[in-house]
Design an enzyme around this catalytic site. Structure first.
Site, PDB file in Angstrom:
ATOM      1  N   GLN A  96      13.605 -14.362  33.259  1.00 16.31           N
ATOM      2  CA  GLN A  96      13.056 -15.300  32.274  1.00 16.31           C
ATOM      3  C   GLN A  96      12.306 -14.503  31.205  1.00 16.31           C
ATOM      4  O   GLN A  96      11.115 -14.236  31.344  1.00 16.31           O
ATOM      5  CB  GLN A  96      12.137 -16.330  32.925  1.00 16.31           C
ATOM      6  CG  GLN A  96      11.702 -17.373  31.920  1.00 16.31           C
ATOM      7  CD  GLN A  96      10.950 -18.523  32.530  1.00 16.31           C
ATOM      8  OE1 GLN A  96      10.914 -18.707  33.737  1.00 16.31           O
ATOM      9  NE2 GLN A  96      10.335 -19.312  31.680  1.00 16.31           N
ATOM     10  N   PHE A  97      13.027 -14.138  30.140  1.00 16.15           N
ATOM     11  CA  PHE A  97      12.428 -13.294  29.117  1.00 16.15           C
ATOM     12  C   PHE A  97      11.268 -13.978  28.405  1.00 16.15           C
ATOM     13  O   PHE A  97      10.406 -13.306  27.840  1.00 16.15           O
ATOM     14  CB  PHE A  97      13.487 -12.814  28.113  1.00 16.15           C
ATOM     15  CG  PHE A  97      13.789 -13.771  27.011  1.00 16.15           C
ATOM     16  CD1 PHE A  97      13.186 -13.622  25.767  1.00 16.15           C
ATOM     17  CD2 PHE A  97      14.675 -14.820  27.192  1.00 16.15           C
ATOM     18  CE1 PHE A  97      13.467 -14.501  24.744  1.00 16.15           C
ATOM     19  CE2 PHE A  97      14.963 -15.695  26.176  1.00 16.15           C
ATOM     20  CZ  PHE A  97      14.353 -15.543  24.943  1.00 16.15           C
ATOM     21  N   THR A  98      11.179 -15.295  28.460  1.00 18.56           N
ATOM     22  CA  THR A  98      10.087 -15.987  27.772  1.00 18.56           C
ATOM     23  C   THR A  98       8.723 -15.674  28.378  1.00 18.56           C
ATOM     24  O   THR A  98       7.707 -15.904  27.736  1.00 18.56           O
ATOM     25  CB  THR A  98      10.313 -17.514  27.734  1.00 18.56           C
ATOM     26  OG1 THR A  98      10.419 -18.003  29.068  1.00 18.56           O
ATOM     27  CG2 THR A  98      11.569 -17.855  26.946  1.00 18.56           C
TER      28      THR A  98
END
Length: 144
Positions: free
Chosen positions: A78-80
């Site tokens: 989850q790059f966020t």
């Protein structure tokens, strides 16, 4: 590297309508890779994740880890989690690792967890995933 771990009664991840990873009782683990993260960070967090005491013992105290309760682990990129959110009303992602480096380190993290524990499922790096889960507690911790 940021690891958001949630105690789950169940969790699954779907890509294009197909479930590609699912667990019953255990941990849903969301992983954000940032610029400058290393294999050393991945090893340290893999060790910490599996030893993190977030499950209740006979007295209800958080004294047991996922292995001790026989739970499973679902790891999802989850790059966020690497977003910059202090300024403005739109997240910035300049601190996130570039996709190639992020994928390599994510896969390394998954390998390190799997080397220590066999009950591991994953999402698909870079895919548009639909994640479903039931948080138990709710219990959520940020490991970094």
């Amino acid at each position: 590297m940021k690891v958001l771990v949630q105690r789950a009664l169940n969790a699954s991840v779907m890509v294009n309508g197909d479930i590609i990873g699912a667990i019953d009782h255990g941990q849903l683990v969301l992983v954000g890779i940032e610029k400058g993260d290393t294999n050393v960070d991945a090893q340290r967090l893999a060790d910490k994740l599996l030893k993190y005491r977030m499950f209740g013992d006979e007295e209800g105290k958080m004294n047991l880890n996922v292995q001790q309760v026989g739970g499973a682990v679902l790891i999802v990129s989850q790059f966020t989690l690497a977003a910059e959110t202090k300024k403005g009303l739109r997240p910035g992602f300049s601190t996130a690792a570039v996709p190639e480096e992020g994928e390599q380190l994510f896969n390394d993290f998954v390998s390190k967890v799997r080397a220590q524990y066999g009950k591991v499922e994953t999402g698909r790096f870079g895919a548009d995933m639909k994640v479903s889960f039931t948080n138990d507690g709710p219990v959520t911790f940020m490991l970094d």
